[in-house]
Scaffold this active site. Sequence first.
Site, PDB file in Angstrom:
ATOM      1  N   LYS A   1       0.610  -5.004  -4.346  1.00 24.30           N
ATOM      2  CA  LYS A   1       1.915  -4.412  -4.068  1.00 24.30           C
ATOM      3  C   LYS A   1       2.943  -5.486  -3.747  1.00 24.30           C
ATOM      4  O   LYS A   1       4.054  -5.491  -4.286  1.00 24.30           O
ATOM      5  CB  LYS A   1       1.813  -3.430  -2.895  1.00 24.30           C
TER       6      LYS A   1
ATOM      7  N   ASP B   1       3.956   1.569  -3.078  1.00 24.01           N
ATOM      8  CA  ASP B   1       3.780   1.627  -1.638  1.00 24.01           C
ATOM      9  C   ASP B   1       3.498   3.075  -1.248  1.00 24.01           C
ATOM     10  O   ASP B   1       3.271   3.937  -2.102  1.00 24.01           O
ATOM     11  CB  ASP B   1       5.009   1.066  -0.911  1.00 24.01           C
TER      12      ASP B   1
END
Length: 216
Positions: free
Chosen positions: A124, A142
């Site tokens: 991420k 996320d």
Amino acid sequence: MQGGKRPMTTDEILDKLEEMFPEARCELNHKNALELIVAVVLSAQTTDVSVNQVTPALFAAYPDLDAYEQASVAEIEGYIRRIGLYHSKAKHIKELTHDLKYEFHGEVPSTMKELTSLAGVGRKTANVVRSVWFDIPAFAVDTHVNRVAKRLRLAKPEDSVEKVEEKLKRKIKRERWNRAHHLFIFFGRYFCTARSPKCEVCPFQEICQYYREKGK
């Protein structure tokens, strides 16, 4: 399809989100790639607002890799103590800045492999850096993106974060990935929230899994 209506395309979803959140952008304050990667590492399991409260003093104290090199983990901790997991995050910042200085010639790399070799940097974080700083098509997933993708049935409830990323990249045009990431975050952060989503005024009621289940 209820009422004979076809489901919304991803382009239509994104166009609607653009109308709702034209200001969508990365909300982590930064002036360069080093500040961005440090801010994203700090943002794990805490809010961007909280990170932005501690980074001005942190970045002023450590404006470059040489400054981080001279700092101890305990000293870095002193600047970020107000956010969660500050001990491990300080350790990661110390390690990643060391590696940037000595392994990457003082530059934040742009490839997924190189970025994820850095301490505290997962997929991420790497995707955020690639997308926001380098403008490389990427889709960081996320908690907000994960929730929105599943509620809008672009992914299945049981899908892993990696699977959600894979599906979003397949269903959304490559040239819209970077923008879509921010639009999904703003929608999830300010409208389709985890506990009190604004379902009654949502333009995606017909395709929303959460709204469908809520109505049963």
